[in-house]
Design a protein around this motif. Structure first.
Motif, PDB file in Angstrom:
ATOM      1  N   SER A 146      -0.098  -3.415  13.146  1.00 31.65           N
ATOM      2  CA  SER A 146       0.343  -4.795  12.942  1.00 31.65           C
ATOM      3  C   SER A 146       0.173  -5.622  14.206  1.00 31.65           C
ATOM      4  O   SER A 146       0.374  -5.124  15.315  1.00 31.65           O
ATOM      5  N   HIS A 163       0.878  -1.167   0.000  1.00 30.64           N
ATOM      6  CA  HIS A 163       0.000   0.000   0.000  1.00 30.64           C
ATOM      7  C   HIS A 163       0.914   1.215   0.000  1.00 30.64           C
ATOM      8  O   HIS A 163       1.872   1.268   0.775  1.00 30.64           O
ATOM      9  N   PRO A 175      -6.145  -9.257  -0.090  1.00 32.81           N
ATOM     10  CA  PRO A 175      -5.662  -8.365   0.956  1.00 32.81           C
ATOM     11  C   PRO A 175      -6.773  -7.730   1.787  1.00 32.81           C
ATOM     12  O   PRO A 175      -7.837  -7.426   1.284  1.00 32.81           O
ATOM     13  N   ALA A 216      -3.974  -9.482   8.041  1.00 37.69           N
ATOM     14  CA  ALA A 216      -2.545  -9.640   7.793  1.00 37.69           C
ATOM     15  C   ALA A 216      -1.826 -10.223   9.013  1.00 37.69           C
ATOM     16  O   ALA A 216      -2.179  -9.939  10.150  1.00 37.69           O
ATOM     17  N   GLU A 272       1.703  -5.454   3.646  1.00 33.24           N
ATOM     18  CA  GLU A 272       0.878  -6.414   4.387  1.00 33.24           C
ATOM     19  C   GLU A 272       1.326  -7.812   3.993  1.00 33.24           C
ATOM     20  O   GLU A 272       1.500  -8.083   2.807  1.00 33.24           O
ATOM     21  N   ILE A 297      -6.330  -5.382   5.622  1.00 35.83           N
ATOM     22  CA  ILE A 297      -5.343  -5.061   6.652  1.00 35.83           C
ATOM     23  C   ILE A 297      -5.604  -5.763   7.972  1.00 35.83           C
ATOM     24  O   ILE A 297      -4.693  -6.064   8.714  1.00 35.83           O
ATOM     25  N   TYR A 298      -6.839  -6.102   8.273  1.00 30.40           N
ATOM     26  CA  TYR A 298      -7.129  -6.718   9.552  1.00 30.40           C
ATOM     27  C   TYR A 298      -6.847  -8.217   9.550  1.00 30.40           C
ATOM     28  O   TYR A 298      -6.857  -8.847  10.585  1.00 30.40           O
ATOM     29  N   ALA A 342       1.978  -6.058   9.315  1.00 29.12           N
ATOM     30  CA  ALA A 342       1.924  -4.843   8.497  1.00 29.12           C
ATOM     31  C   ALA A 342       3.230  -4.111   8.785  1.00 29.12           C
ATOM     32  O   ALA A 342       3.541  -3.801   9.945  1.00 29.12           O
TER      33      ALA A 342
END
Length: 166
Positions: free
Chosen positions: A90, A38, A62, A67, A53, A64-65, A70
């Protein structure tokens, strides 16, 4: 933060980068991870910041929650290029730290450096040419950010010197 795939037709989206456990001493043999980048939406060509990620399944879509890690990486200034660090959002797990160690090696590899630079410049070019108003771009904004507050993209710069300028 925005992914290159958010600006390109699906057929032109690049595949995630693969981290293979056999190539990195901190990762278990036989494991394979997918890396999705990103990029900061600041169109300034000197601003080079990405969040990587990392997923345990190379084919994972993908989010983000989901991954495993991060990882923030700022290579804006080649002379003082910073090392990758775990992003605040992360997970703080053993695997996240192992993936961070692998990413510190990954960002030194010429092939990955070229990918990161070309994708970052393409994102900036597409954003600069975009006819969409800035507010409709798929970016991650959680709150209103003051000019002198840290930029929400994670670059550790003030908002007025980073994404506000874009």
């Amino acid at each position: 933060m925005i992914m290159l795939c958010g600006l390109l037709p699906p057929a032109q989206c690049p595949l995630p980068w693969s981290l293979d456990g056999k190539d990195y001493p901190t990762l278990a043999q036989g494991t394979k991870y997918g890396v999705c980048e990103h990029f900061c939406e600041n169109v300034d060509p000197d601003s080079k910041f990405a969040v990587m990620e990392i997923f345990d399944d190379y084919t994972h879509k993908p989010g983000i929650y989901d991954a495993l890690a991060a990882i923030d990486y700022d290579w804006s200034d080649n002379a003082s290029c910073s090392e990758p660090t775990l992003a605040p959002e992360s997970p703080q797990t053993q695997i996240a730290y192992a993936l961070l160690a692998a990413c510190k090696i990954l960002v030194q590899e010429e092939t990955y450096k070229k990918r990161l630079n070309s994708h970052c410049m393409l994102v900036k070019k597409l954003l600069a040419q975009s006819s969409m108003p800035k507010a409709t771009l798929p970016i991650n904004k959680k709150k209103v950010v003051g000019r002198n507050e840290p930029c929400p993209c994670g670059s550790n710069k003030k908002y007025k010197k980073c994404c506000f300028m874009g």
